[in-house]
Design an enzyme around this catalytic site. Structure first.
Site, mmCIF file in Angstrom:
data_model
loop_
_atom_site.group_PDB
_atom_site.id
_atom_site.type_symbol
_atom_site.label_atom_id
_atom_site.label_comp_id
_atom_site.label_asym_id
_atom_site.label_seq_id
_atom_site.Cartn_x
_atom_site.Cartn_y
_atom_site.Cartn_z
ATOM 1 N N GLU A 155 38.925 40.306 47.063
ATOM 2 C CA GLU A 155 40.038 41.224 46.832
ATOM 3 C C GLU A 155 41.009 41.246 48.011
ATOM 4 O O GLU A 155 41.272 42.309 48.602
ATOM 5 C CB GLU A 155 39.506 42.619 46.518
ATOM 6 C CG GLU A 155 38.706 42.633 45.210
ATOM 7 C CD GLU A 155 38.231 44.019 44.766
ATOM 8 O OE1 GLU A 155 38.289 44.946 45.585
ATOM 9 O OE2 GLU A 155 37.813 44.158 43.616
ATOM 10 N N GLU A 312 34.783 40.777 37.919
ATOM 11 C CA GLU A 312 34.081 42.045 38.079
ATOM 12 C C GLU A 312 34.470 42.985 36.950
ATOM 13 O O GLU A 312 35.613 42.980 36.485
ATOM 14 C CB GLU A 312 34.451 42.740 39.403
ATOM 15 C CG GLU A 312 33.951 42.080 40.646
ATOM 16 C CD GLU A 312 34.261 42.910 41.894
ATOM 17 O OE1 GLU A 312 34.513 44.129 41.747
ATOM 18 O OE2 GLU A 312 34.265 42.356 42.998
#
Lengths: 681, 681, 681
Positions: A155, A312
């Site tokens: 991320e 995710e």
């Protein structure tokens, strides 16, 4: 684009983030993990995210023994691996000894060690540490039979105000503008005497300094996109130096505002992203699936339609929202299949097993603290694994969309920063979703693209609020319409160029010709204020009263034809919607934020005219319908996001991939039910 | 515990904070003060709080002349004194010359001089200055006939991030964990690679650094409790070195969240606290008295039932809230007697006289700027002084409670910090007060305790949301129930150990046996969302529809019996309340935040079963009833917190201590009226 | 005061801020500007604001060539100029080389370059740079035929915490208090031990230091008013050294809270201000015109009635509010004439032409990005220019007001900072406007003054919430009433002296005699709470039930007569409004924030008694009526701020200056219509 499964196998991969390094003291749990993965039909795990402390417990001292065992064990169990580089968080010893690896915030103070995703992207020391550990990992595991791809860092986000980053920013600007004179002109820096007389005088935007030079703010965001890409590329180059064939990804995030992903995606091999929709939070049951669907469509188009990875998601709940709502029964399955419908070849979760401690211990996982899968969530996970195993032929199939919606990140930055006409919130994303929603409800596939993308392959392009006209976008719009395309524009379009300089001579600037209007001024309504709009039946094919809200462009139809007029306030009688015949095509302009009813009718009439229709007519509330296809088949994904059972009418006979057998005509959908149907082409 | 008045005299002390140092230029006012104190029946003053500048106007130069006179004058007037150490605020010269006495904030910047309660607890310089002035004060006044106790510093609070405090924190952790390996395991620090490899790497939690290692956050709070205790102990030791017999207190605060007072109270001789209820603010007239009552019950139990001191309160209004509402007529008397009902032997106020200037000049006081007591408030103060003078025999009496409610400070810290399931607010205090309210409305005495307290002396222990199980608490609960006790637990219990590590193998972890259930998962409802709950008449003795809100544990009754079931949402039919017969006792589990109606019915049925009842049946809305007792008598305190006159029925004949004569059967209560009744034992 | 036009000419000047330095690369636009100015009847431009970078592109290198041309070109076109000193923003090279010219914020960190209006007022370097450029400008342009005045800096504001400013603050305090003992007494610094023992110990109030010594906070505000004045005076002295006859102004802002403008105005030659009312935002159409009208009345009285300059306003919208609402047709004209009605001799705008880039590019302007005036706004601008050209004789006329309202800036600071009785907001301005509103609706001229102004020239003085009594104000109130004046006071009056020390012996302190009451205590109501008030018909001339809100003083009428009583809560029956006959006059006291109905009735009865009436009776909702006069004529300004057409009845025959001809009896007002009527005296 060929119909190629992302990882060469005809399967939808199913798995999770796996952090065995947290459980090295619990060997029985590591054993149990393998057993449960098999039980749940898992075949992929993301390993090594945040493992740096375990891989390099002291500076220069590496320990791969635990990871050797983990990868071998997974391999034996038939589970593939995305191997992560650990740069998402650094060992405490590193921050302590080399504080320069930490970021300096907007307040010009350097962070202390803590959290994650907060390294300095310029720091040579951090890059060197990263290079070393990545090289070690690549050497050891690049050819491991379990490993099918690299998960670069985690991320990636944010920016840093340290002297190194400032210096890099100045170099970046120097390269872009060549001379200070060019930069000063592009920045309109005479305003408030902000003219720069040396490169050293330019600091990044900062709360305690300059925030009002919008072109500087934009460049800072562009620079940080590229600086983060440069860091990511540094990692990619490092691991590819060992095995150039192992594909790399960096996991993206929800409508992410720090970076321009259309640019970012150029350096990765495939797109993956972390999707956490707010299921069951809103009374409007269509809101969340629509919001999520458009994000999926963006992700697919970052790589121009290529299948992607849901990296995710959560099987039950998140733990970082105000309320941690559980997914109701079948919602997890429905959400997973939504991703597949929009092009995902993998369905993965954060996380395999809940950690015992620290800040995400209550985030949903395959395996709860109880330690087994005989739970409500666990049973649905096993069932989902089983379902996905039936969808192998879907892998590598593509989405065919004749309609595109333009949602441009640079435009979004510029709109939000521009100061006026509505500083309470310009609602760029919301307005785009008004149109996306109308398309979703029609069961029509959509590509979400930006101003740099090819328009020529679509029949219809909907581009609300293109405030900033980037590059040759306006020219390409003209060509698109000239060649027969239908283009839909809205208020607050054609206002500025790429350095946020207003077009002189009348808005919508370079879109004036194709739209055939002059946008004289714009009125901002208060939050609870609306204006009446009357459609003109003869022109638009429908006749009724509607409402506009938010912003009202006060326009003059020049070449364009008026389709609807304002019917209240001092601009009563002025044009509220127009269409311009241009070449073989049409260009619409919607002057206000129109209500759903108007947009649905307008979109329906456009789709009708272009002969575009979805596979199911008259979709009930909150029921979705999307397709993928390959050279042999079309796959129809139907999902019911409402808490009410409904029926839809199929127009053809399909094979029911999840349940077996064929279905035709009436298809019954329980609450949160999902179907994957197939027909031959 | 013997029936001993706190200060040896059979009187309820009555007085205020007294700051004559502000008025040394106004000798006529100092004279007037003595006259007015006598008029108001005052017999105690807290003197010397914040007087450091007057006591040590320059470094090492002391001036006690003014204080000599003040104490002598008070003594002559029969007024006793709590003498304060002045460390709550320091002289400006000290901050200026030794900035290290000031605190470093979370943002790592050192405070400038200003405010109060913000010294560094570690600073050797500050400790030495404190030692010197305390020693001087102790030498001069420890045996002064007016002085009956030490008021140590003022409202001790907060923490400091200076290098000295950080070093002390590291020493504290080293002592606790011995090895970094132990600490890393306890902190689950492998998560996000936060493993510590040297003690020096550990910084306190900080916004610009680490906030996500919950066990670190907890330890920082524990450490700061102990560091503040250590500072306070340093002062206590200093003054006791001169006269070990003079008792010491430190004034506590409302549901204070910085420190664990159950731990803190160990170092003081008696508890005192500063109570500022929000009277007349809420439409629900029971809210404030109930909230305050439980806080009084906590204060009493910090010293296991011993009488305590209401150190501060206001006769009229505060000046630091959003709205400074006046106490309506008789509210001040009612509030004072509420404290006495819950165990106070002193009723004291901030402040004796309003200051002319600075930040608390509009805070209520005995004497307003007008300078006399012939005011609405003044007349009630005189009347209250007169009333308290009739309650001498109450001093030293105790509270007998058969019911305890567990409100644990470490658990509160852990719950609020844990991230999930409801980051909008876990409402631990509110849920405890749901149950306390049901008990208050029954007129039943309650002890508010924490997990470390002895449970064996109670018949009923109500312990909602015991998320963190500390030490041998679970074992003691098992024993308590085994021996016949009734235990009430709720959702979000038995989740983590003392370093916030989740119990593996199923919640409620170590409480599973005694509760006889498995808590599989927990649903968080939106703020405006509720679920239906249906009680089972045959099991619970009542049958009706109720509502749950906030959080819903989705549990499986194992050994336990189901008493109520969810009646909506996807978990309809699952158990919402259970009871487990365990040994001679019972253990209840309430799976959601149930509405008042349900909790009142449940509590009533439990009290009935245990034969516990208050002295008055059917208390009207907002009428309280509590008792104290000694070897001779029981004292019944009745108060009407509503704006409506009501009657209650007494079951026996009592002596009316405030008004003289006897009362029996019907007792009439005007709005805000209060009675103190006595019967012989 | 003589009837003298501000700039010697019988004309209402009309123009804007003009920034040709932004367009030096666009010579065709500079040409077009002159053409459009003529078209719009513009005759004044403010030039040079924020031009420093263009005037001194490098340190010590000046370039006036472009400005020479601009001024000459304007002169040729008959356009006059306010020439600005450029100190409102500094060149980037200056901040870079001399960071000490930048301000240090409250958080003790020095600003980085950026924004504007943020130089250090103490910095000798900044003063020297300013002196040099101002001198150059003055030498070159002081006698330029176009230049009629100096526009000093821009919107001077704020404060700085650098060591130089701190040192200046200490000197200022030393001069004011002479000794620390005096200061400590005035500050009541014994409270919390804040006694100062050396001047060096005194820091300005700061969030990370001291915020609770209110007299220090007040002095810091007074000091900063004077420090900014000193900086401004430094500039004025510099330019006047060259030509002492060119008048100077500094543009003021809306109800500005940083400085005390009654003090500030002393150093400038004429008042100018920047007015941006929130037209069309509120459902209550009277709110914005009334709020703005009182601000105009303040501006006029900063120079005791002298005509003033509307320096900035917008023809269409601002770009820095939450919503940028357009002015509806004729609103711009109405707003411009409102300023003239209240005493303006100039109507000017920010800005002449919208900039292409940077933070104000979407702020309304005469010329939009389209580049011509053939727009809705442009046509109204031309029409307005034409109208103003007909009002030449109005220039220099004055406003005659028999009623004054006291709105005192030092009192405002003190009220807001005092902590109690209503920290949610004391609403001083709102309460003043309650009374102003009643006067506005009567069409009566009002002067807005402060406590230092002469009261003797008024018949009625309304002074709500005079919490702080400055200097001899109370004595002057007594004299005013003694001599026949009517004075209206309210709750929260007569509480503190100039260093925020409470008056002892009973409130309203020095106003007690003239008001004849004792204010014992004050109750603060919750936001949604009200009390009933019953007027006494025989005393007040009207009889009805009203509501009080916000705050309720609980008073005792001593010499005063009760006019209304509270009719609810525990103080039912106590006086809510009183009047005291004192000498030849009357002094009213209104104990709560009464509803509009009550205040209108009270004000009407007072105006009746004093024989004060406006030129039009029974004004409809949202219609204004104000007058100016000179030795020959009275000018009547009538405006309709509502969206509804209405009629008013004139009592006499007037000449219609804008439309020609005469009007009498019925005058019809379209929505947003405005009239300027004249009658001979």
């Amino acid at each position: 684009m060929a119909f190629e499964p992302l990882f060469g196998e005809n399967k939808i991969f199913y798995g999770a983030d796996y952090n065995p390094e947290q459980w090295l003291d619990y060997p029985e749990i590591l054993e149990k993990d393998i057993e449960l993965m098999k039980k749940a039909h898992c075949n992929i795990m993301s390993v090594g995210i945040f493992s740096w402390s375990k891989l390099e417990p002291q500076e220069g001292v590496y320990d791969f023994s635990w990871l050797d065992k983990v990868l071998d064990r997974l391999n034996e169990a038939g589970v593939k691996v995305f191997l992560a580089t650990p740069s998402g968080a650094r060992p405490t010893w590193m921050s302590h000894k080399y504080p320069e690896v930490l970021r300096v915030w907007d307040n010009q103070m350097r962070a202390m060690h803590g959290g994650r995703h907060n390294h300095c992207n310029s720091s040579p020391i951090y890059r060197e540490f990263t290079r070393k550990i990545d090289t070690e990992l690549a050497k050891r595991y690049s050819n491991h039979p379990a490993v099918i791809g690299w998960h670069i860092s985690n991320e990636l986000q944010g920016s840093c105000h340290c002297p190194l980053c400032k210096a890099n920013f100045r170099k970046w600007m120097q390269k872009k503008y060549q001379t200070l004179e060019n930069l000063n002109k592009a920045y309109w820096s005479t305003f408030w005497s902000h003219t720069y007389t040396s490169w050293e005088e330019i600091d990044p935007p900062a709360t305690m300094g300059e925030m009002g030079v919008h072109a500087l703010n934009l460049d800072w965001k562009r620079f940080n996109t590229e600086l983060s890409m440069d860091f990511c590329k540094h990692e990619i180059d490092t691991v590819k130096a060992v095995n150039p064939n192992l594909p790399c990804t960096a996991n993206f995030m929800e409508y992410f505002n720090d970076y321009d992903y259309f640019n970012y995606a150029k350096i990765i091999d495939f797109v993956s992203w972390d999707s956490y929709p707010e299921w069951h939070v809103y009374k409007d049951q269509e809101r969340t699936p629509i919001y999520t669907a458009m994000n999926h469509d963006l992700m697919r188009n970052y790589k121009h339609g290529k299948p992607w990875v849901l990296m995710e998601s959560t099987p039950t709940c998140t733990n970082w929202r105000g309320t941690s709502k559980l997914k109701k029964p079948q919602m997890n399955t429905l959400g997973a299949l939504q991703a597949v419908a929009h092009g995902a070849d993998n369905v993965q979760y954060f996380q395999w097993r809940k950690s015992r401690g620290s800040s995400e211990k209550f985030h949903g996982a395959f395996v709860d603290h109880v330690g087994h899968l005989d739970t409500r969530a666990g049973r649905e996970e096993i069932e989902l694994g089983n379902k996905l195993s039936k969808l192998g032929e879907v892998a590598g199939s593509l989405v065919n969309a004749k309609v595109a919606i333009v949602f441009d990140q640079e435009n979004r930055w510029a709109i939000d920063d521009a100061q006026g006409p509505c500083n309470n919130g310009m609602k760029y994303l919301e307005v785009c979703q008004d149109y996306y929603k109308a398309l979703w409800k029609k069961g029509v596939n959509v590509d979400a693209i930006d101003e740099t993308c090819d328009l020529s392959k679509y029949d219809v392009v909907i581009a609300p609020m293109t405030y900033m006209i980037r590059g040759d976008y306006a020219k390409r719009v003209e060509e698109f319409v000239k060649n027969g395309g239908t283009y839909v524009s809205s208020f607050w379009s054609g206002i500025v160029n790429e350095t946020d300089l207003c077009f002189l001579g009348g808005f919508p600037g370079p879109l004036s010709n194709v739209l055939g209007i002059w946008d004289e001024e714009i009125e901002c309504l208060e939050e609870d204020e609306t204006v009446k709009v009357q459609s003109l039946c003869d022109a638009l094919g429908f006749n009724s009263c509607f409402e506009g809200s938010h912003l009202c462009a006060l326009i003059h139809a020049k070449e364009a034809q008026v389709l609807a007029k304002y019917d209240s306030d001092f601009f009563k009688g002025m044009a509220a919607t127009t269409v311009n015949n241009y070449g073989k095509g049409k260009a619409y302009y919607v002057a206000s934020r129109m209500d759903d009813n108007f947009i649905e009718k307008l979109v329906a009439s456009i789709l009708d005219e272009k002969g575009i229709k979805g596979p199911i007519d008259n979709l009930p509330l909150a029921v979705s319908c999307h397709t993928r296809y390959n050279d042999k088949s079309e796959f129809l994904f139907v999902g019911n996001y409402s808490d009410t059972a409904v029926d839809v009418m199929l127009k053809e006979t399909y094979e029911d991939l999840l349940n077996g057998g064929n279905v035709s005509s009436q298809l019954h959908l329980e609450p949160y039910a999902s179907y994957v149907l197939k027909k031959d082409l």
